[in-house]
Each structure stands twice: as C-alpha cells, then as structure tokens.
Design an enzyme around this catalytic site. Structure first.
Site, PDB file in Angstrom:
ATOM      1  N   GLU A  34     -11.060  -1.762  -7.732  1.00  0.00           N
ATOM      2  CA  GLU A  34     -10.890  -1.807  -9.181  1.00  0.00           C
ATOM      3  C   GLU A  34     -11.990  -1.004  -9.873  1.00  0.00           C
ATOM      4  OE1 GLU A  34      -9.242  -4.881 -11.145  1.00  0.00           O
ATOM      5  OE2 GLU A  34      -8.308  -5.838  -9.425  1.00  0.00           O
TER       6      GLU A  34
ATOM      7  N   GLY B  92       0.818  -1.218   0.000  1.00  0.00           N
ATOM      8  CA  GLY B  92       0.000   0.000   0.000  1.00  0.00           C
ATOM      9  C   GLY B  92       0.847   1.261   0.000  1.00  0.00           C
ATOM     10  N   TYR B  93       0.363   2.275  -0.739  1.00  0.00           N
ATOM     11  CA  TYR B  93       1.091   3.556  -0.798  1.00  0.00           C
ATOM     12  C   TYR B  93       0.127   4.720  -0.559  1.00  0.00           C
ATOM     13  CZ  TYR B  93      -1.226   3.640  -5.252  1.00  0.00           C
ATOM     14  OH  TYR B  93      -2.215   3.619  -6.209  1.00  0.00           O
ATOM     15  N   GLY B  94      -1.154   4.417  -0.339  1.00  0.00           N
ATOM     16  CA  GLY B  94      -2.158   5.480  -0.167  1.00  0.00           C
ATOM     17  C   GLY B  94      -3.020   5.186   1.040  1.00  0.00           C
TER      18      GLY B  94
HETATM   19  C1  BEZ Z   1      -3.148   1.980  -1.506  1.00  0.00           C
HETATM   20  O1  BEZ Z   1      -3.293   2.474  -0.435  1.00  0.00           O
HETATM   21  O2  BEZ Z   1      -2.100   1.468  -1.818  1.00  0.00           O
HETATM   22  C2  BEZ Z   1      -4.251   1.959  -2.481  1.00  0.00           C
HETATM   23  C3  BEZ Z   1      -5.173   0.956  -2.456  1.00  0.00           C
HETATM   24  C4  BEZ Z   1      -6.196   0.938  -3.387  1.00  0.00           C
HETATM   25  C5  BEZ Z   1      -6.281   1.929  -4.331  1.00  0.00           C
HETATM   26  C6  BEZ Z   1      -5.328   2.926  -4.340  1.00  0.00           C
HETATM   27  C7  BEZ Z   1      -4.309   2.955  -3.409  1.00  0.00           C
END
Ligand code: BEZ
Length: 249
Positions: free
Chosen positions: A138, A8-10
């Site tokens: 998605e 995860g990055y967000g």
């Molecule tokens: C995230 O946090 O990595 C993430 C998960 C789903 C969609 C966009 C970002």
C-alpha cells in the site's frame, strides 16, 4: 476465523506470498492490465523510476477519453485464441481496429476485458501474517479492493477440493471467488498512464533497482502469464509486445 483468497495479476503471479496452501488460475472481468504504475524502489530508483503493472477498470476506460488514443486494442479483437502470431502481424491487425476505437470502447462489456491471474488460498491460521506482509504494498500507491475472479484451472488435490466446494459457481459451472486484490488506481500519485507502449518499453529497458532489472520483472510476468493456461487462453499480447520492444525486436 476462515481462510482467505489473495488475487494476483502482477508480481504475485511469479512471487507467491508466504503460507499459501495452493493456487488456482483464471481471470478478472472488466479490467485492463498496464505497466502504468511508477516505481521508485525494487526495480527503479527515485532518479530513474521503473514501471510495474496496475489495473484500470472498464469504467476508467469508458469515462476518460485520454485512455482511448493510445490503447493498443489488444482487448477489442474478440477472444479468439491465436498461437503462432508474430508481433508485427499482430500490430498490423490492430491498426485496422483503431479506426472506430471510441465507439467500440463505449460498447465494451466486462466480459470483453479479461485479465488472467492467480488466486492463492491462505489457511485461517496464516491470514493475519499474510495480510501484514502484503499491506506493505500500500505504501507504493496500491490500495486494496474486492473483486470477482473466475477460476478456470485448479489443482485436483483433496485439500483444494475441500476449499473449492465451499465457494459459489457461475451459471456455466466455473468456480467464482470474490476477494482482495491490490490496485494502483488512476487517482494514485504513482499512476503514470496513459503512456505509449514504446515509452514504457524505453523506461523499463533503462530501469533497475535493488531487486534487479525492471526488464526481468516484465519477462518473468509475461512468461508466468503465458503458462497459466495450457490451452493458450492466458496469453497477453500487450505484455508480449512490450517484452519484444524492450528486447529491441
Ligand atoms: C499483484 O501481483 O497482483 C500485485 C500485488 C501488489 C501490488 C501490485 C500487484
């Protein structure tokens, strides 16, 4: 069946999926994090869409000149750790870098673009449920990809040690995961980049949805990213400058 890692990055950094056993933090190489994905629900509405993060690849960046002009050069300054720098000082330094942007972008290597994030370990018995939970994303234009993730911080529990023992290490000894991540690619219809940081800040300031103000998502993300690494390596000046602009500083 074996367990699974979710990278995860967000949102996932501050809102973990269910049933995770533990998390590690570290970075992806060769990616850029930007608030360039438009969002109609959660933190915005169809009339006033908000903004959430997505990732651009180094290849996106190098092969499309439209991304060069308004890059803020956060990533082209080397990897020195700055701790007490103010936003304005920071932007001044960037101006000096922008002059030879195109040449420098063509010379970027994956290691020059690091995005700090997390990886959650999901035990085998919960993998199907967690995948189903995450696949809802998605529908917002995100698709799944497999990417490498360098682990720099991890818990010292026996459970984590048993799992980490089974994964490869890089030449310098870092644990290394290859697993699933959700990215809104530059081809998806909700991708709005490139967008100036001022315009993004303005949109975030005005947007809100059923999950709350868009600015709250930004704030939680910026703070969570900053706290991923105790020695300051995870600070993301793009996120911090964006937050300062949203706050009118
Ligand atoms: C995230 O946090 O990595 C993430 C998960 C789903 C969609 C966009 C970002």
């Amino acid at each position: 069946m074996v367990g699974m890692w979710i990278i995860g990055y967000g949102l996932l950094i501050f809102k973990p999926p269910p049933h995770t056993a533990f998390r590690v933090s570290g970075y992806l190489k060769g990616f850029l994090r930007r608030f360039w994905q438009s969002l109609l629900d959660h933190r915005g509405t169809p009339e006033a869409p908000g903004r959430v993060v997505t990732l651009l690849t180094l290849q996106d960046l190098q092969s499309h000149s439209r991304f060069h002009g308004d890059l803020h050069m956060y990533e082209l300054r080397g990897h020195e750790t700055e701790t007490e720098e103010h936003v304005e000082d920071h932007l001044l330094k960037n101006d000096a870098c922008i002059t030879d942007t195109t040449r420098r972008i063509s010379q970027l290597a994956p290691d020059d673009l690091r995005v700090w994030g997390v990886a959650y370990y999901v035990p085998a018995e919960h993998v199907d449920e967690v995948k189903a939970y995450l696949d809802v994303r998605e529908q917002d234009g995100y698709s799944t990809h497999t990417v490498p993730f360098h682990v720099l911080n991890y818990p010292t529990t026996s459970e984590a040690a048993a799992v980490l023992d089974t994964i490869p290490r890089t030449e310098n000894g870092d644990y290394y995961i290859e697993s699933v991540i959700y990215i809104g690619t530059i081809e998806n219809e909700s991708f709005v980049g490139p967008e100036s940081i001022e315009h993004t800040a303005d949109t975030i300031r005005r947007s809100a949805g059923p999950s709350g103000p868009n600015s709250e998502y930004l704030r939680q993300l910026a703070i969570a990213v900053r706290t991923l690494d105790q020695s300051g390596r995870s600070r993301d000046y793009y996120l911090e400058d964006l937050m300062a602009l949203v706050d009118g500083k």
